[in-house]
Motif scaffolding. Structure first.
Motif, PDB file in Angstrom:
ATOM      1  N   LEU A   1       6.653   2.373   0.795  1.00 13.83           N
ATOM      2  CA  LEU A   1       5.928   3.308   1.612  1.00 13.83           C
ATOM      3  C   LEU A   1       5.696   4.570   1.099  1.00 13.83           C
ATOM      4  CD1 LEU A   1       6.872   1.872   5.210  1.00 13.83           C
ATOM      5  CD2 LEU A   1       4.735   1.239   3.929  1.00 13.83           C
ATOM      6  N   GLU A   2       6.677   5.264   0.532  1.00 21.27           N
ATOM      7  CA  GLU A   2       6.559   6.676   0.092  1.00 21.27           C
ATOM      8  C   GLU A   2       5.820   6.690  -1.142  1.00 21.27           C
ATOM      9  OE1 GLU A   2       9.428   9.523  -2.239  1.00 21.27           O
ATOM     10  OE2 GLU A   2      10.391   8.699  -0.315  1.00 21.27           O
ATOM     11  N   SER A   3       5.970   5.592  -2.051  1.00 16.72           N
ATOM     12  CA  SER A   3       5.150   5.626  -3.322  1.00 16.72           C
ATOM     13  C   SER A   3       3.673   5.310  -3.047  1.00 16.72           C
ATOM     14  CB  SER A   3       5.509   4.323  -4.311  1.00 16.72           C
ATOM     15  OG  SER A   3       4.898   4.390  -5.564  1.00 16.72           O
ATOM     16  N   LEU A   4       3.412   4.450  -2.254  1.00 11.79           N
ATOM     17  CA  LEU A   4       2.019   4.318  -1.725  1.00 11.79           C
ATOM     18  C   LEU A   4       1.287   5.504  -1.168  1.00 11.79           C
ATOM     19  CD1 LEU A   4       2.352   0.620  -0.251  1.00 11.79           C
ATOM     20  CD2 LEU A   4       1.250   1.188  -2.561  1.00 11.79           C
ATOM     21  N   GLY A   5       2.038   6.135  -0.220  1.00  6.22           N
ATOM     22  CA  GLY A   5       1.441   7.334   0.118  1.00  6.22           C
ATOM     23  C   GLY A   5       1.293   8.535  -0.677  1.00  6.22           C
ATOM     24  N   ASP A   6       2.292   8.647  -1.779  1.00  4.30           N
ATOM     25  CA  ASP A   6       2.485   9.789  -2.664  1.00  4.30           C
ATOM     26  C   ASP A   6       1.240   9.574  -3.688  1.00  4.30           C
ATOM     27  OD1 ASP A   6       4.511  10.828  -1.675  1.00  4.30           O
ATOM     28  OD2 ASP A   6       5.984  10.156  -3.428  1.00  4.30           O
ATOM     29  N   ASP A   7       0.849   8.305  -3.866  1.00  2.00           N
ATOM     30  CA  ASP A   7      -0.483   7.808  -4.677  1.00  2.00           C
ATOM     31  C   ASP A   7      -1.718   7.611  -4.167  1.00  2.00           C
ATOM     32  OD1 ASP A   7       1.222   7.999  -7.092  1.00  2.00           O
ATOM     33  OD2 ASP A   7       1.828   5.962  -7.098  1.00  2.00           O
ATOM     34  N   LYS A   8      -1.895   8.304  -3.025  1.00  2.00           N
ATOM     35  CA  LYS A   8      -3.026   8.204  -2.197  1.00  2.00           C
ATOM     36  C   LYS A   8      -3.516   6.819  -1.736  1.00  2.00           C
ATOM     37  CE  LYS A   8      -2.935  12.696  -1.985  1.00  2.00           C
ATOM     38  NZ  LYS A   8      -1.750  12.994  -1.806  1.00  2.00           N
ATOM     39  N   ALA A   9      -2.781   5.619  -1.854  1.00  2.00           N
ATOM     40  CA  ALA A   9      -3.428   4.402  -1.376  1.00  2.00           C
ATOM     41  C   ALA A   9      -3.891   4.587   0.146  1.00  2.00           C
ATOM     42  CB  ALA A   9      -2.079   3.562  -1.280  1.00  2.00           C
ATOM     43  N   GLU A  10      -4.812   3.880   0.382  1.00  2.00           N
ATOM     44  CA  GLU A  10      -5.505   3.903   1.885  1.00  2.00           C
ATOM     45  C   GLU A  10      -5.377   2.710   2.573  1.00  2.00           C
ATOM     46  OE1 GLU A  10      -9.459   4.307   0.377  1.00  2.00           O
ATOM     47  OE2 GLU A  10      -9.360   6.405  -0.210  1.00  2.00           O
ATOM     48  N   ASP A  11      -5.259   2.942   3.971  1.00  2.00           N
ATOM     49  CA  ASP A  11      -5.151   2.003   5.010  1.00  2.00           C
ATOM     50  C   ASP A  11      -3.756   1.324   4.735  1.00  2.00           C
ATOM     51  OD1 ASP A  11      -7.490   2.675   6.233  1.00  2.00           O
ATOM     52  OD2 ASP A  11      -8.646   1.399   4.667  1.00  2.00           O
ATOM     53  N   ILE A  12      -2.679   2.024   4.775  1.00  2.00           N
ATOM     54  CA  ILE A  12      -1.400   1.301   4.546  1.00  2.00           C
ATOM     55  C   ILE A  12      -0.883   0.561   5.710  1.00  2.00           C
ATOM     56  CG2 ILE A  12       0.860   1.691   3.703  1.00  2.00           C
ATOM     57  CD1 ILE A  12      -0.044   4.122   2.157  1.00  2.00           C
ATOM     58  N   VAL A  13      -0.510  -0.592   5.572  1.00  2.00           N
ATOM     59  CA  VAL A  13      -0.167  -1.430   6.806  1.00  2.00           C
ATOM     60  C   VAL A  13       1.264  -2.100   6.552  1.00  2.00           C
ATOM     61  CG1 VAL A  13      -0.505  -3.354   8.603  1.00  2.00           C
ATOM     62  CG2 VAL A  13      -2.435  -1.767   7.793  1.00  2.00           C
ATOM     63  N   SER A  14       2.309  -2.015   7.139  1.00  2.00           N
ATOM     64  CA  SER A  14       3.603  -2.731   6.970  1.00  2.00           C
ATOM     65  C   SER A  14       3.736  -3.414   8.042  1.00  2.00           C
ATOM     66  CB  SER A  14       4.570  -1.353   7.086  1.00  2.00           C
ATOM     67  OG  SER A  14       5.902  -2.228   6.814  1.00  2.00           O
ATOM     68  N   ILE A  15       3.929  -4.767   7.824  1.00  2.00           N
ATOM     69  CA  ILE A  15       4.222  -5.864   8.674  1.00  2.00           C
ATOM     70  C   ILE A  15       5.601  -6.366   8.638  1.00  2.00           C
ATOM     71  CG2 ILE A  15       3.170  -8.420   9.349  1.00  2.00           C
ATOM     72  CD1 ILE A  15       0.803  -7.588   7.756  1.00  2.00           C
ATOM     73  N   ASP A  16       6.344  -6.469   9.870  1.00  2.00           N
ATOM     74  CA  ASP A  16       7.495  -6.864   9.723  1.00  2.00           C
ATOM     75  C   ASP A  16       7.446  -8.463   9.945  1.00  2.00           C
ATOM     76  OD1 ASP A  16      10.131  -7.387  10.394  1.00  2.00           O
ATOM     77  OD2 ASP A  16      10.545  -6.173  12.135  1.00  2.00           O
ATOM     78  N   LEU A  17       8.124  -9.062   8.866  1.00  2.00           N
ATOM     79  CA  LEU A  17       8.044 -10.461   8.878  1.00  2.00           C
ATOM     80  C   LEU A  17       9.403 -11.190   9.281  1.00  2.00           C
ATOM     81  CD1 LEU A  17       6.364 -11.191   5.452  1.00  2.00           C
ATOM     82  CD2 LEU A  17       5.385 -11.088   7.602  1.00  2.00           C
ATOM     83  N   GLN A  18      10.360 -10.354   9.485  1.00  2.00           N
ATOM     84  CA  GLN A  18      11.537 -10.960  10.179  1.00  2.00           C
ATOM     85  C   GLN A  18      11.502 -11.946  11.156  1.00  2.00           C
ATOM     86  OE1 GLN A  18      14.554  -8.063  10.459  1.00  2.00           O
ATOM     87  NE2 GLN A  18      13.864  -6.732   8.638  1.00  2.00           N
ATOM     88  N   GLY A  19      11.994 -12.912  11.148  1.00  2.00           N
ATOM     89  CA  GLY A  19      11.938 -14.025  12.089  1.00  2.00           C
ATOM     90  C   GLY A  19      10.624 -14.778  12.085  1.00  2.00           C
ATOM     91  N   LYS A  20       9.659 -14.395  11.286  1.00  2.00           N
ATOM     92  CA  LYS A  20       8.236 -15.076  11.172  1.00  2.00           C
ATOM     93  C   LYS A  20       8.313 -16.153   9.897  1.00  2.00           C
ATOM     94  CE  LYS A  20       5.552 -11.507  13.336  1.00  2.00           C
ATOM     95  NZ  LYS A  20       4.398 -10.680  13.153  1.00  2.00           N
ATOM     96  N   THR A  21       8.988 -15.666   8.900  1.00  2.00           N
ATOM     97  CA  THR A  21       9.002 -16.285   7.547  1.00  2.00           C
ATOM     98  C   THR A  21      10.223 -16.025   6.732  1.00  2.00           C
ATOM     99  OG1 THR A  21       7.623 -16.910   5.677  1.00  2.00           O
ATOM    100  CG2 THR A  21       7.674 -14.571   6.470  1.00  2.00           C
ATOM    101  N   ALA A  22      10.602 -17.020   6.038  1.00  2.00           N
ATOM    102  CA  ALA A  22      11.676 -16.744   4.992  1.00  2.00           C
ATOM    103  C   ALA A  22      11.206 -16.221   3.698  1.00  2.00           C
ATOM    104  CB  ALA A  22      12.485 -18.150   4.712  1.00  2.00           C
TER     105      ALA A  22
END
Length: 116
Positions: A11-32
């Motif tokens: 997340l820090e790297s994407l933010g520093d490099d000005k990536a846009e519309d960054i979405v983090s999805i928690d997959l714990q318990g949804k998939t292995a």
């Protein structure tokens, strides 16, 4: 100094490099397959490739080895498998077409997902 979590490095790297519309999805318990999925956009082929290249370098410097990567040279959709974190970096129109975050963000009970 405690080791930083891979998701924090991503997340820090994407933010520093000005990536846009960054979405983090928690997959714990949804998939292995992973604990987190991150979806982001770049403004152009070149921006997508540069953001992915910088992220690969930062992951390695943080001690997470080298992620498996697909699509780096084309720059339309770069898929990075870092083990615990999967990262998708798209050009905006490609991201809109596939809508990955919509699919993975849906909270569907397991019994409704099963195929009979």
């Amino acid at each position: 100094m405690p080791e930083r979590a891979l998701i924090d490095v991503v997340l820090e790297s994407l933010g520093d490099d000005k990536a846009e519309d960054i979405v983090s999805i928690d997959l714990q318990g949804k998939t292995a397959i992973a604990d987190h999925m991150v979806v982001a956009s770049g403004r152009s082929h070149r921006h997508v490739s540069a953001v992915a290249d910088h992220l690969l370098r930062r992951m390695k410097e943080a001690g997470y080895g080298t992620a498996r990567v697909e699509g780096l040279t084309q720059g339309d959709w770069v898929l990075m498998d870092g083990g615990d974190v999967i990262v998708h970096i798209f050009r905006p129109e490609v991201r809109e077409f596939y809508k990955l975050e919509k699919m993975w963000s849906a909270d569907v009970e397991a019994e409704h997902v099963a195929v009979n």
